[in-house]
Design an enzyme around this catalytic site. Structure first.
Site, PDB file in Angstrom:
ATOM      1  N   GLY A   1       0.828  -1.211   0.000  1.00 40.06           N
ATOM      2  CA  GLY A   1       0.000   0.000   0.000  1.00 40.06           C
ATOM      3  C   GLY A   1       0.857   1.253   0.000  1.00 40.06           C
ATOM      4  O   GLY A   1       1.725   1.415   0.863  1.00 40.06           O
TER       5      GLY A   1
ATOM      6  N   GLY B   1      -0.428   4.446   0.114  1.00 30.07           N
ATOM      7  CA  GLY B   1      -1.206   5.607   0.574  1.00 30.07           C
ATOM      8  C   GLY B   1      -0.386   6.357   1.609  1.00 30.07           C
ATOM      9  O   GLY B   1       0.849   6.250   1.651  1.00 30.07           O
ATOM     10  N   PHE B   2      -1.054   7.105   2.480  1.00 25.59           N
ATOM     11  CA  PHE B   2      -0.319   7.894   3.476  1.00 25.59           C
ATOM     12  C   PHE B   2       0.518   7.000   4.390  1.00 25.59           C
ATOM     13  O   PHE B   2       1.671   7.306   4.674  1.00 25.59           O
ATOM     14  CB  PHE B   2      -1.285   8.708   4.327  1.00 25.59           C
TER      15      PHE B   2
ATOM     16  N   GLU C   1     -18.872  17.969   1.714  1.00 27.38           N
ATOM     17  CA  GLU C   1     -18.037  18.704   0.759  1.00 27.38           C
ATOM     18  C   GLU C   1     -18.635  18.626  -0.652  1.00 27.38           C
ATOM     19  O   GLU C   1     -18.710  19.623  -1.368  1.00 27.38           O
ATOM     20  CB  GLU C   1     -16.606  18.151   0.794  1.00 27.38           C
TER      21      GLU C   1
ATOM     22  N   ASP D   1      -5.686   3.243   7.906  1.00 29.78           N
ATOM     23  CA  ASP D   1      -7.128   3.022   8.055  1.00 29.78           C
ATOM     24  C   ASP D   1      -7.489   1.573   8.373  1.00 29.78           C
ATOM     25  O   ASP D   1      -8.490   1.316   9.045  1.00 29.78           O
ATOM     26  CB  ASP D   1      -7.845   3.389   6.737  1.00 29.78           C
TER      27      ASP D   1
ATOM     28  N   ALA E   1      -6.106  10.880   7.623  1.00 27.82           N
ATOM     29  CA  ALA E   1      -4.784  10.897   7.011  1.00 27.82           C
ATOM     30  C   ALA E   1      -3.687  11.002   8.076  1.00 27.82           C
ATOM     31  O   ALA E   1      -2.644  10.342   7.985  1.00 27.82           O
ATOM     32  CB  ALA E   1      -4.694  12.072   6.048  1.00 27.82           C
TER      33      ALA E   1
HETATM   34  C1  LIG Z   1     -12.973  11.279  -0.186  1.00 26.88           C
HETATM   35  C2  LIG Z   1     -12.136  11.232   1.054  1.00 26.88           C
HETATM   36  C3  LIG Z   1     -11.914  12.388   1.780  1.00 26.88           C
HETATM   37  C4  LIG Z   1     -11.122  12.353   2.929  1.00 26.88           C
HETATM   38  N1  LIG Z   1     -10.902  13.516   3.612  1.00 26.88           N
HETATM   39  C5  LIG Z   1     -10.076  13.509   4.676  1.00 26.88           C
HETATM   40  C6  LIG Z   1      -9.749  14.716   5.363  1.00 26.88           C
HETATM   41  O1  LIG Z   1     -10.240  15.776   5.017  1.00 26.88           O
HETATM   42  N2  LIG Z   1      -8.873  14.653   6.403  1.00 26.88           N
HETATM   43  C7  LIG Z   1      -8.311  13.468   6.793  1.00 26.88           C
HETATM   44  O2  LIG Z   1      -7.509  13.465   7.722  1.00 26.88           O
HETATM   45  N3  LIG Z   1      -8.605  12.325   6.185  1.00 26.88           N
HETATM   46  C8  LIG Z   1      -9.461  12.305   5.132  1.00 26.88           C
HETATM   47  N4  LIG Z   1      -9.759  11.141   4.489  1.00 26.88           N
HETATM   48  C9  LIG Z   1      -9.211   9.896   5.019  1.00 26.88           C
HETATM   49  C10 LIG Z   1      -7.775   9.670   4.575  1.00 26.88           C
HETATM   50  O3  LIG Z   1      -7.651   9.899   3.194  1.00 26.88           O
HETATM   51  C11 LIG Z   1      -7.403   8.263   4.952  1.00 26.88           C
HETATM   52  O4  LIG Z   1      -7.466   8.170   6.350  1.00 26.88           O
HETATM   53  C12 LIG Z   1      -6.004   7.890   4.478  1.00 26.88           C
HETATM   54  O5  LIG Z   1      -5.934   7.970   3.074  1.00 26.88           O
HETATM   55  C13 LIG Z   1      -5.651   6.488   4.926  1.00 26.88           C
HETATM   56  O6  LIG Z   1      -4.365   6.179   4.499  1.00 26.88           O
HETATM   57  P1  LIG Z   1      -3.925   4.674   4.289  1.00 26.88           P
HETATM   58  O7  LIG Z   1      -2.506   4.725   3.851  1.00 26.88           O
HETATM   59  O8  LIG Z   1      -4.291   3.863   5.464  1.00 26.88           O
HETATM   60  O9  LIG Z   1      -4.851   4.150   3.119  1.00 26.88           O
HETATM   61  P2  LIG Z   1      -5.039   4.702   1.564  1.00 26.88           P
HETATM   62  O10 LIG Z   1      -4.622   6.117   1.528  1.00 26.88           O
HETATM   63  O11 LIG Z   1      -6.397   4.303   1.246  1.00 26.88           O
HETATM   64  O12 LIG Z   1      -3.961   3.855   0.813  1.00 26.88           O
HETATM   65  C14 LIG Z   1      -4.077   2.472   0.664  1.00 26.88           C
HETATM   66  C15 LIG Z   1      -3.242   2.051  -0.517  1.00 26.88           C
HETATM   67  O13 LIG Z   1      -3.209   0.621  -0.554  1.00 26.88           O
HETATM   68  C16 LIG Z   1      -3.369   0.179  -1.875  1.00 26.88           C
HETATM   69  N5  LIG Z   1      -3.903  -1.177  -1.816  1.00 26.88           N
HETATM   70  C17 LIG Z   1      -5.097  -1.583  -1.309  1.00 26.88           C
HETATM   71  N6  LIG Z   1      -5.212  -2.925  -1.399  1.00 26.88           N
HETATM   72  C18 LIG Z   1      -4.073  -3.356  -1.983  1.00 26.88           C
HETATM   73  C19 LIG Z   1      -3.589  -4.644  -2.354  1.00 26.88           C
HETATM   74  N7  LIG Z   1      -4.303  -5.749  -2.124  1.00 26.88           N
HETATM   75  N8  LIG Z   1      -2.385  -4.722  -2.941  1.00 26.88           N
HETATM   76  C20 LIG Z   1      -1.635  -3.604  -3.188  1.00 26.88           C
HETATM   77  N9  LIG Z   1      -2.044  -2.378  -2.845  1.00 26.88           N
HETATM   78  C21 LIG Z   1      -3.244  -2.258  -2.250  1.00 26.88           C
HETATM   79  C22 LIG Z   1      -4.313   1.193  -2.498  1.00 26.88           C
HETATM   80  O14 LIG Z   1      -4.171   1.207  -3.911  1.00 26.88           O
HETATM   81  C23 LIG Z   1      -3.841   2.491  -1.844  1.00 26.88           C
HETATM   82  O15 LIG Z   1      -2.851   3.140  -2.605  1.00 26.88           O
HETATM   83  C24 LIG Z   1     -10.548  11.138   3.344  1.00 26.88           C
HETATM   84  C25 LIG Z   1     -10.776   9.972   2.614  1.00 26.88           C
HETATM   85  C26 LIG Z   1     -11.566  10.018   1.475  1.00 26.88           C
HETATM   86  C27 LIG Z   1     -11.805   8.755   0.693  1.00 26.88           C
END
Ligand SMILES: Cc1cc2nc3c(=O)[nH]c(=O)nc-3n(C[C@H](O)[C@H](O)[C@H](O)COP(=O)(O)OP(=O)(O)OC[C@H]3O[C@@H](n4cnc5c(N)ncnc54)[C@H](O)[C@@H]3O)c2cc1C
Length: 448
Positions: free
Chosen positions: A27, A29-30, A191, A329, A340
């Site tokens: 992953g 993401g953040f 939003e 998450d 995030a």
């Molecule tokens: C529309 C929206 C608005 C938001 N607004 C806010 C805000 O204003 N403030 C705030 O703090 N938070 C906000 N959030 C929440 C924030 O974006 C998330 O908390 C954050 O992105 C979580 O980060 P993460 O790295 O856990 O997951 P993600 O950012 O979801 O990253 C997960 C990554 O894992 C990858 N992945 C998933 N499954 C697999 C797999 N099987 N194999 C390989 N890769 C995989 C995905 O492609 C992705 O790139 C918002 C979320 C959304 C959807």
């Protein structure tokens, strides 16, 4: 391959014959990105696996959907973001399973071929996906907002709806195209609702000949009694007032029980079901873990909650598996919210502790402690709500703080400059540059 190993050993300041410890991060993401960054100077070989080639700034997805920001301003190639991290290799593939005994991640490349990635340390950061609470059939008519594809699909549906209304001969059909229904009163629903009213009232002003876009109805359905519940009072009330002053119709205490191409069925608290005709329905309620989380739980015996989040120990490892850390998450710890900031802090913590263990530090890591930096939601031009500890801001001041927070965290200098320009244009004139949308290819494409 030999060359790659050598350059990685060199980057990590290891003698060329020493194989560095293998860290697989699933992953980008953040959480995954911050884990990789925390390992920058560690003598390890990191493989960052993602099913997408870009890091997505999800908090601004709705601005891409609404035509303010471009795809490139909210999504950066992972390779480009990590180009100076010489010990990190990015891999485009989807993790499908984990063999916790053999310490191997199984993955599928975009062409369907399989990969097996051995690891010494595994950091899982796969985020959550949209949940339709057991009604996946709603997805076809009510897209969620989690990926870049979702944002572009929503952009297409929004702007297409006004085009369809313009040429609809039947007044009832025209009304349906000019009715937008949003399911979920969290930040994304709020939003989007604000954005649609702004598009209707400002951006499309004077562009259409047979319809008045400002007549567009925006309905927001929410199961609880308030929007933005996580912000607490008085911000929830202020947000509701702002939305109503924009013309958004709030339907609180309701549950959506059916969605199709022409509208949705909504159940009230008193047990009455009402049909709302709307050609555009957008879904922002609920999340669930992606399938790889269940596979990991099966492989390790870890517990999951109802949404599939994986329960972790205070140091983010799984019970009996000190080599596996779950972050962001998809991690279940102390009911931390899906934000995030939580993802960044847990990712950085996991990366740091892998580095400490490689460096041979014997001291047990301190439990993860979340530093709450607050949350913010944008409602419309010049109005946002922000909660930082006991400090509650709304209106223009809230909007200024929202602006600063998002600029500070947006990935990439060029994206920041671009975002400032786009926001200035929207703020000054209501105009949006990113309104182009594709049309689906079909048998009729190209004919006529
Ligand atoms: C529309 C929206 C608005 C938001 N607004 C806010 C805000 O204003 N403030 C705030 O703090 N938070 C906000 N959030 C929440 C924030 O974006 C998330 O908390 C954050 O992105 C979580 O980060 P993460 O790295 O856990 O997951 P993600 O950012 O979801 O990253 C997960 C990554 O894992 C990858 N992945 C998933 N499954 C697999 C797999 N099987 N194999 C390989 N890769 C995989 C995905 O492609 C992705 O790139 C918002 C979320 C959304 C959807």
């Amino acid at each position: 391959m030999a060359h790659q190993d050598e350059s990685r050993a060199e980057a990590a300041e290891l003698p060329a014959h020493v194989t560095p410890r293998r860290v697989v991060i699933v992953g980008g993401g953040f959480a995954g990105l911050f884990a990789a960054r925390a390992l920058r100077r560690a003598p390890v070989a990191v493989t960052l696996l993602d099913r997408r080639s870009h890091h997505l700034f999800q908090p601004l997805l709705y601005q891409c959907a609404a035509g303010i920001l471009s795809e490139g301003q909210i999504a950066q190639p992972l390779r480009a973001v990590l180009r100076r991290h010489h010990n990190v290799s990015c891999l485009l593939a989807e993790a499908t399973d984990v063999d916790a005994g053999a310490r191997v991640v199984h993955a599928r490349r975009p062409d369907g071929s399989e990969l097996a990635l051995p690891y010494d340390d595994l950091i899982v950061a796969v985020g959550m996906r949209q949940s339709y609470f057991g009604h996946d059939e709603f997805a076809e008519h009510a897209p969620g907002m989690k990926t870049l594809n979702d944002a572009l699909d929503i952009r297409r549906r929004l702007y297409r709806a006004f085009e369809m209304a313009e040429t609809a001969a039947d007044p009832e059909e025209r009304r349906q195209w000019l009715t937008f229904a949003l399911v979920g009163g969290g930040p994304t629903g709020v939003e989007l609702a604000g954005q649609i009213r702004e598009i209707a009232g400002h951006t499309l002003d004077r562009e259409f000949r047979t319809i008045n876009p400002a007549e567009a109805r925006v309905l927001l359905f929410e199961g609880s009694d308030e929007v933005l519940g996580a912000f607490g009072r008085p911000l929830t009330q202020r947000a509701a007032r702002t939305l109503e002053s924009l013309g958004v119709e709030l339907r609180l205490g309701t549950r959506v029980t059916g969605v199709d191409a022409h509208g949705l069925d909504v159940l009230d608290r008193d047990g009455t079901t009402t049909r709302f005709a709307a050609r555009t329905v957008l879904w922002t309620a609920g999340v669930e873990a992606p399938p790889i989380a269940a596979a990991l739980a099966r492989a390790t015996g870890a517990q999951t909650d109802r949404a599939g989040r994986i329960a972790v120990q205070p140091d983010l490892t799984l019970p009996g598996h000190p080599e596996i850390r779950v972050t962001g998450d998809v991690m279940g710890l102390d009911r931390l919210p899906g934000l995030a900031e939580v993802a960044m802090q847990t990712g950085a913590y996991a990366g740091r502790h892998v580095r400490h263990s490689v460096e041979g530090r014997k001291k047990k890591p301190r439990p993860f402690r979340y530093l709450d930096l607050g949350s913010a939601a944008y409602i419309c031009r010049g109005r946002a709500v922000v909660k930082v500890g006991r400090l509650h801001l709304s209106g223009f001041l809230g909007w200024l703080v929202w602006l600063l927070i998002h600029l500070a965290f947006l990935t990439g200098f060029r994206s920041r400059i671009g975002a400032v320009l786009s926001w200035s244009v929207v703020f000054a004139s209501g105009a949006r540059r990113e309104r182009a949308f594709g049309t689906p290819e079909g048998p009729a494409a190209g004919k006529g």
